[in-house]
Design an enzyme around this catalytic site. Structure first.
Site, short mmCIF file in Angstrom:
data_model
loop_
_atom_site.label_atom_id
_atom_site.label_comp_id
_atom_site.label_asym_id
_atom_site.label_seq_id
_atom_site.Cartn_x
_atom_site.Cartn_y
_atom_site.Cartn_z
N ARG A 1 66.50 67.30 -38.46
CA ARG A 1 67.67 67.10 -37.62
C ARG A 1 68.14 68.46 -37.07
O ARG A 1 68.64 68.56 -35.97
CB ARG A 1 68.76 66.46 -38.49
CG ARG A 1 69.82 65.78 -37.70
CD ARG A 1 70.63 64.88 -38.60
NE ARG A 1 71.90 64.63 -37.95
CZ ARG A 1 72.96 65.39 -38.12
NH1 ARG A 1 72.90 66.44 -38.89
NH2 ARG A 1 74.07 65.09 -37.49
N ASP B 1 79.62 53.06 -32.57
CA ASP B 1 79.75 52.59 -33.95
C ASP B 1 80.96 51.64 -34.09
O ASP B 1 80.90 50.66 -34.81
CB ASP B 1 79.93 53.79 -34.89
CG ASP B 1 78.91 54.88 -34.57
OD1 ASP B 1 77.82 54.86 -35.14
OD2 ASP B 1 79.20 55.71 -33.69
N ARG C 1 79.94 48.40 -32.81
CA ARG C 1 79.06 47.74 -33.80
C ARG C 1 79.90 47.12 -34.92
O ARG C 1 79.64 46.01 -35.38
CB ARG C 1 78.08 48.77 -34.38
CG ARG C 1 76.98 49.14 -33.41
CD ARG C 1 76.14 50.30 -33.91
NE ARG C 1 74.98 50.53 -33.04
CZ ARG C 1 74.32 51.68 -32.97
NH1 ARG C 1 74.67 52.70 -33.72
NH2 ARG C 1 73.28 51.78 -32.17
N HIS D 1 79.47 60.90 -35.50
CA HIS D 1 78.55 59.84 -35.07
C HIS D 1 77.26 60.11 -35.85
O HIS D 1 76.36 60.79 -35.38
CB HIS D 1 78.31 59.89 -33.57
CG HIS D 1 77.17 59.01 -33.12
ND1 HIS D 1 77.16 57.66 -33.33
CD2 HIS D 1 75.99 59.30 -32.52
CE1 HIS D 1 76.03 57.15 -32.86
NE2 HIS D 1 75.31 58.12 -32.37
#
Ligand code: 6V0
Length: 314
Positions: free
Chosen positions: A89, A149, A152, A176
């Site tokens: 990442r 999110d 969601r 996030h």
């Protein structure tokens, strides 16, 4: 009359899902596509133009360059590398930081004086990079944060409770990413607190389900990536929603990634918190008196952002 002009930088899956949502919703009058792959923007602009007969409004859509930013109301940055196998990442962090800096360098050569919305990941950190590299007013820069999110979460709760996600008023806050959390103490179904709903004997959502739902929201992107490599429609629609809030001067409350100016006890970081979004950008960050546990989660999430920012050369 003021022109509603949006420039999308990065005509990949996210950028084009955003553009497609705006064409279908008639969000703006003028839509410009920029990408290092010029050919791609030419094809995408043609394709979108061919749908205009069936769109709700007249729009001017074309493949452009950075000169087109000068009189734009909004630049939305959806450019960037996505994680490839074997890459950490942090590798992505460095790669996308370079890309953000090069894009901002081009924008700064123009007389752009509008709002920048960042979607590239890791979005909270990339929003910080764009702010730092641009030197623009912090209220004029925001990231898509946890708008996706939050959508969601509302979908998941709505499905379980048998109500439309539009009647679920609940927010995902923080990064996030993996350290995000749900501010359950402020979650409502209509006007009823979710805690109250969950305490009813016959409720379809019980207390013990809340952690499960929170985990599901946090991890659902991995499932989508397993199935189809990347996620783009949801974020495209979230970006179109933020864009509408700016262009229509709505003062809507959205969980965009905003600069914390001594809010929640922090400074010098962008993170998703409920924010009032209008034509000035982030008009105001709403400081919720979070429950102790929720505040610890927000502090931890901010700490992770700060640790990563410290590793960058901005
Ligand atoms: P994609 O489909 O590979 O598109 C990326 C595009 O960026 C390509 O067309 C590239 O040519 C272009 N690009 C790369 N460098 C530059 C540059 N310097 N200038 C202009 N264009 C450039 O990726 P996708 O669209 O799927 O994802 C884009 C970004 O969005 C990634 O960082 C994702 O991680 C991020 N997402 C963010 C989400 C959010 O909620 N904020 C959700 C999903 C993906």
């Amino acid at each position: 009359m003021k022109k509603n002009k949006v420039v999308v930088v990065g005509a990949g899956m996210v950028g084009m899902s955003y553009a497609y949502s705006m064409v279908n919703q008639g969000t703006c009058e003028e839509l410009v596509l920029i990408d290092i792959d010029k050919n791609r923007t030419v094809g995408e602009a043609l394709d979108l133009n061919h749908g205009l007969s069936y769109a709700p409004r007249k729009m001017k859509i074309y493949s452009g360059d950075y000169n087109d930013c000068s009189d734009a109301n909004i630049i939305c940055i959806t450019a960037g590398a996505t994680q490839v196998p074997g890459e950490t990442r942090l590798d992505l962090l460095h790669k996308n930081t370079k890309i953000m800096k090069s894009i901002v360098g081009e924008i700064k050569k123009t007389s752009f004086d509008g709002i920048i919305i960042v979607a590239s990941n890791p979005v909270d950190i990339m929003t910080y990079v764009v702010w730092k590299a641009s030197g623009y007013d912090k209220s004029k820069i925001m990231g898509s944060g946890t708008t996706l999110d939050t959508a969601r979460l509302r979908f998941s709760l709505g499905e379980r409770l048998g109500v439309t996600p539009k009647s679920i008023h609940a927010y995902v806050m923080g990064e996030h990413g993996d350290s995000q959390f749900v501010a359950w103490s402020y979650a409502l179904m209509g006007v009823q607190p979710i805690y109250q709903v969950a305490s009813k004997k016959d409720s379809k959502v019980k207390f013990e389900d809340l952690e499960l739902i929170e985990d599901e929201v946090r991890n659902i992107a991995y499932k989508i990536i397993d199935c189809k490599n990347s996620t783009y429609y949801g974020i495209g629609m979230a970006l179109a929603r933020i864009t509408q809030a700016v262009l229509e001067n709505e003062s809507s409350i959205l969980t965009v990634s905003s600069y914390l100016d001594n809010k929640y006890g922090h400074n010098d970081v962008f993170i998703a918190v409920p924010s009032v979004v209008n034509e000035t950008g982030v008009r105001e960050v709403i400081e919720l008196p979070l429950e102790k546990e929720e505040k610890v989660k927000l502090d931890d999430s901010i700490e992770i952002m700060k640790e990563n920012i410290a590793k960058l050369d901005i």
